[in-house]
Design a protein around this motif. Structure first.
Motif, PDB file in Angstrom:
ATOM      1  N   ILE A   5       0.810  -1.307   0.081  1.00 49.92           N
ATOM      2  CA  ILE A   5       0.119   0.034  -0.087  1.00 49.92           C
ATOM      3  C   ILE A   5       0.928   1.241   0.050  1.00 49.92           C
ATOM      4  O   ILE A   5       0.571   2.368  -0.512  1.00 49.92           O
ATOM      5  N   GLU A   6       1.988   1.430   0.549  1.00 50.57           N
ATOM      6  CA  GLU A   6       2.794   2.429   0.538  1.00 50.57           C
ATOM      7  C   GLU A   6       3.512   2.766  -0.705  1.00 50.57           C
ATOM      8  O   GLU A   6       4.264   3.755  -0.687  1.00 50.57           O
ATOM      9  N   VAL A  11      -0.659   7.503   0.774  1.00 49.93           N
ATOM     10  CA  VAL A  11      -0.608   6.614   1.697  1.00 49.93           C
ATOM     11  C   VAL A  11       0.926   6.622   2.384  1.00 49.93           C
ATOM     12  O   VAL A  11       0.972   6.565   3.655  1.00 49.93           O
ATOM     13  N   ILE A  14       1.490   9.050   5.261  1.00 51.69           N
ATOM     14  CA  ILE A  14       0.718   8.756   6.587  1.00 51.69           C
ATOM     15  C   ILE A  14       1.773   7.852   7.322  1.00 51.69           C
ATOM     16  O   ILE A  14       1.809   7.846   8.486  1.00 51.69           O
ATOM     17  N   MET A  16       2.213   4.434   8.118  1.00 52.76           N
ATOM     18  CA  MET A  16       1.663   3.440   9.129  1.00 52.76           C
ATOM     19  C   MET A  16       1.949   2.032   8.465  1.00 52.76           C
ATOM     20  O   MET A  16       1.262   1.139   9.067  1.00 52.76           O
ATOM     21  N   MET A  19      -1.132  -2.299   5.275  1.00 49.08           N
ATOM     22  CA  MET A  19      -2.704  -2.337   5.626  1.00 49.08           C
ATOM     23  C   MET A  19      -3.027  -3.557   6.086  1.00 49.08           C
ATOM     24  O   MET A  19      -2.697  -4.706   5.607  1.00 49.08           O
ATOM     25  N   GLY A  21      -6.529  -5.583   7.700  1.00 54.13           N
ATOM     26  CA  GLY A  21      -7.729  -5.407   7.863  1.00 54.13           C
ATOM     27  C   GLY A  21      -8.584  -6.813   8.103  1.00 54.13           C
ATOM     28  O   GLY A  21      -7.784  -7.855   7.785  1.00 54.13           O
ATOM     29  N   MET A  42     -11.277   0.128   3.332  1.00 50.15           N
ATOM     30  CA  MET A  42     -10.599   0.328   4.718  1.00 50.15           C
ATOM     31  C   MET A  42     -10.374   1.859   4.732  1.00 50.15           C
ATOM     32  O   MET A  42     -10.588   2.477   4.044  1.00 50.15           O
ATOM     33  N   GLN A  43      -9.979   2.144   6.035  1.00 50.43           N
ATOM     34  CA  GLN A  43      -9.547   3.405   6.532  1.00 50.43           C
ATOM     35  C   GLN A  43      -7.921   3.500   6.731  1.00 50.43           C
ATOM     36  O   GLN A  43      -7.679   2.680   7.568  1.00 50.43           O
ATOM     37  N   ARG A  44      -7.335   4.582   6.198  1.00 55.85           N
ATOM     38  CA  ARG A  44      -5.970   4.638   6.473  1.00 55.85           C
ATOM     39  C   ARG A  44      -5.681   6.263   6.289  1.00 55.85           C
ATOM     40  O   ARG A  44      -5.815   7.057   5.258  1.00 55.85           O
ATOM     41  N   GLY A  45      -5.807   6.686   7.880  1.00 53.36           N
ATOM     42  CA  GLY A  45      -5.796   8.193   7.818  1.00 53.36           C
ATOM     43  C   GLY A  45      -7.167   8.897   7.268  1.00 53.36           C
ATOM     44  O   GLY A  45      -8.316   8.355   7.726  1.00 53.36           O
ATOM     45  N   THR A  48      -9.606   6.288   2.222  1.00 54.56           N
ATOM     46  CA  THR A  48     -10.304   5.085   2.185  1.00 54.56           C
ATOM     47  C   THR A  48      -9.950   4.331   0.976  1.00 54.56           C
ATOM     48  O   THR A  48     -10.684   4.106   0.076  1.00 54.56           O
TER      49      THR A  48
END
Length: 96
Positions: A5-6, A11, A14, A16, A19, A21, A42-45, A48
């Motif tokens: 995801i990064e 993303v 952020i 994090m 991901m 979930g 999903m939620q990331r900061g 979505t």
């Protein structure tokens, strides 16, 4: 789990990590939670990210690809590291 995801700048800002979930509600009598084509958001900061659930044919085309087979031990090792880092039992998700 999405360790890629990064790759997206929005993303990555952020910061994090992967991901992680889980879909927890079943709407089917057999207890299944998702089916091919279903969208999972999903939620990331403030973002979505949305994922589309792939079917067994898509999964097979990935895990049976010669490159995936050639590097299977490394993928299992990385999966184990993610499991320890995030407390996510990946074995059942990967059919192990």
């Amino acid at each position: 789990m999405d360790p890629t995801i990064e790759q997206f700048a929005e993303v990555r800002k952020i910061d994090m990590g992967p991901m992680v979930g889980k879909v927890t509600m079943s709407t089917h009598e057999d207890g299944s939670t998702v089916e091919p084509g279903m969208r999972v958001v999903m939620q990331r900061g403030d973002l979505t990210p949305a994922y589309t659930v792939a079917g067994s044919e898509t999964l097979a085309s990935i895990v049976e690809h010669p490159e995936a087979i050639a590097h299977a031990d490394g993928h299992r090792r990385i999966g184990g590291n993610c499991n320890r880092a995030f407390g996510v039992p990946l074995g059942p998700l990967l059919g192990m």
